[in-house]
Design a protein around this motif. Structure first.
Motif, PDB file in Angstrom:
ATOM      1  N   ARG A 217      21.223 135.053  -3.815  1.00  0.00           N
ATOM      2  CA  ARG A 217      21.293 135.156  -2.351  1.00  0.00           C
ATOM      3  C   ARG A 217      22.756 135.177  -1.926  1.00  0.00           C
ATOM      4  O   ARG A 217      23.620 134.694  -2.655  1.00  0.00           O
ATOM      5  CB  ARG A 217      20.581 133.980  -1.706  1.00  0.00           C
ATOM      6  CG  ARG A 217      21.257 132.641  -1.984  1.00  0.00           C
ATOM      7  CD  ARG A 217      20.547 131.505  -1.284  1.00  0.00           C
ATOM      8  NE  ARG A 217      21.177 130.245  -1.587  1.00  0.00           N
ATOM      9  CZ  ARG A 217      22.241 129.753  -0.963  1.00  0.00           C
ATOM     10  NH1 ARG A 217      22.822 130.444  -0.009  1.00  0.00           N
ATOM     11  NH2 ARG A 217      22.738 128.576  -1.296  1.00  0.00           N
ATOM     12  N   PRO A 218      23.052 135.680  -0.745  1.00  0.00           N
ATOM     13  CA  PRO A 218      24.441 135.681  -0.284  1.00  0.00           C
ATOM     14  C   PRO A 218      24.958 134.260  -0.046  1.00  0.00           C
ATOM     15  O   PRO A 218      24.377 133.507   0.724  1.00  0.00           O
ATOM     16  CB  PRO A 218      24.393 136.457   1.023  1.00  0.00           C
ATOM     17  CG  PRO A 218      23.143 137.241   0.978  1.00  0.00           C
ATOM     18  CD  PRO A 218      22.184 136.452   0.154  1.00  0.00           C
TER      19      PRO A 218
ATOM     20  N   LYS B 217      30.304 136.056   2.921  1.00  0.00           N
ATOM     21  CA  LYS B 217      30.398 137.466   3.302  1.00  0.00           C
ATOM     22  C   LYS B 217      30.560 138.380   2.082  1.00  0.00           C
ATOM     23  O   LYS B 217      30.005 139.470   2.040  1.00  0.00           O
ATOM     24  CB  LYS B 217      31.587 137.637   4.240  1.00  0.00           C
ATOM     25  CG  LYS B 217      31.799 139.046   4.742  1.00  0.00           C
ATOM     26  CD  LYS B 217      32.971 139.088   5.685  1.00  0.00           C
ATOM     27  CE  LYS B 217      33.274 140.503   6.117  1.00  0.00           C
ATOM     28  NZ  LYS B 217      34.441 140.555   7.003  1.00  0.00           N
TER      29      LYS B 217
ATOM     30  N   ARG C 253      27.881 137.517  -3.645  1.00  0.00           N
ATOM     31  CA  ARG C 253      26.446 137.738  -3.870  1.00  0.00           C
ATOM     32  C   ARG C 253      26.057 137.562  -5.329  1.00  0.00           C
ATOM     33  O   ARG C 253      24.983 137.962  -5.752  1.00  0.00           O
ATOM     34  CB  ARG C 253      26.054 139.161  -3.453  1.00  0.00           C
ATOM     35  CG  ARG C 253      25.644 139.287  -2.007  1.00  0.00           C
ATOM     36  CD  ARG C 253      26.786 139.796  -1.173  1.00  0.00           C
ATOM     37  NE  ARG C 253      26.357 140.113   0.191  1.00  0.00           N
ATOM     38  CZ  ARG C 253      26.715 139.400   1.230  1.00  0.00           C
ATOM     39  NH1 ARG C 253      27.448 138.322   1.072  1.00  0.00           N
ATOM     40  NH2 ARG C 253      26.331 139.739   2.431  1.00  0.00           N
TER      41      ARG C 253
END
Length: 100
Positions: free
Chosen positions: A66-67, A70, A73
């Motif tokens: 999940r991120p 910004k 990832r």
């Protein structure tokens, strides 16, 4: 239970100066579609390193996640190979200083 297959990449740590984040350089070798010559591509990824175990030069396995931010990832799944750590001692004479 995982929902599906996660993407994985193998790369080399090039920076570990951030808090819980490492920059990993992944090298891809692909053939040019027209000339059939092997072309090397380098791509940098920011990956989450929770325990801050990775050092510069380590070969690591990244896993898609999940991120976290910004630009982050990916997560470091495991360290495959430790890099060679060189310790350089600063000498006053080599640094251009005056010795008395």
């Amino acid at each position: 239970m995982p929902r599906g297959k996660y993407k994985t990449k193998i790369g080399t740590v090039v920076s570990d100066k951030m808090d819980k984040t490492v920059v990993v350089d992944v090298v891809q070798i692909k053939k040019d579609p027209v000339y059939k010559k092997a072309v090397k591509r380098n791509t940098s990824f920011k990956a989450h390193d929770e325990k801050e175990e990775c050092k510069v030069g380590d070969k690591v396995l990244l896993i898609e996640t999940r991120p976290y931010s910004k630009t982050k990832r990916w997560r470091v799944s495991k360290i495959l190979e430790r890099g060679i750590q060189l310790e350089v001692e600063a000498d006053a004479g080599a640094m251009g200083g005056t010795s008395e």
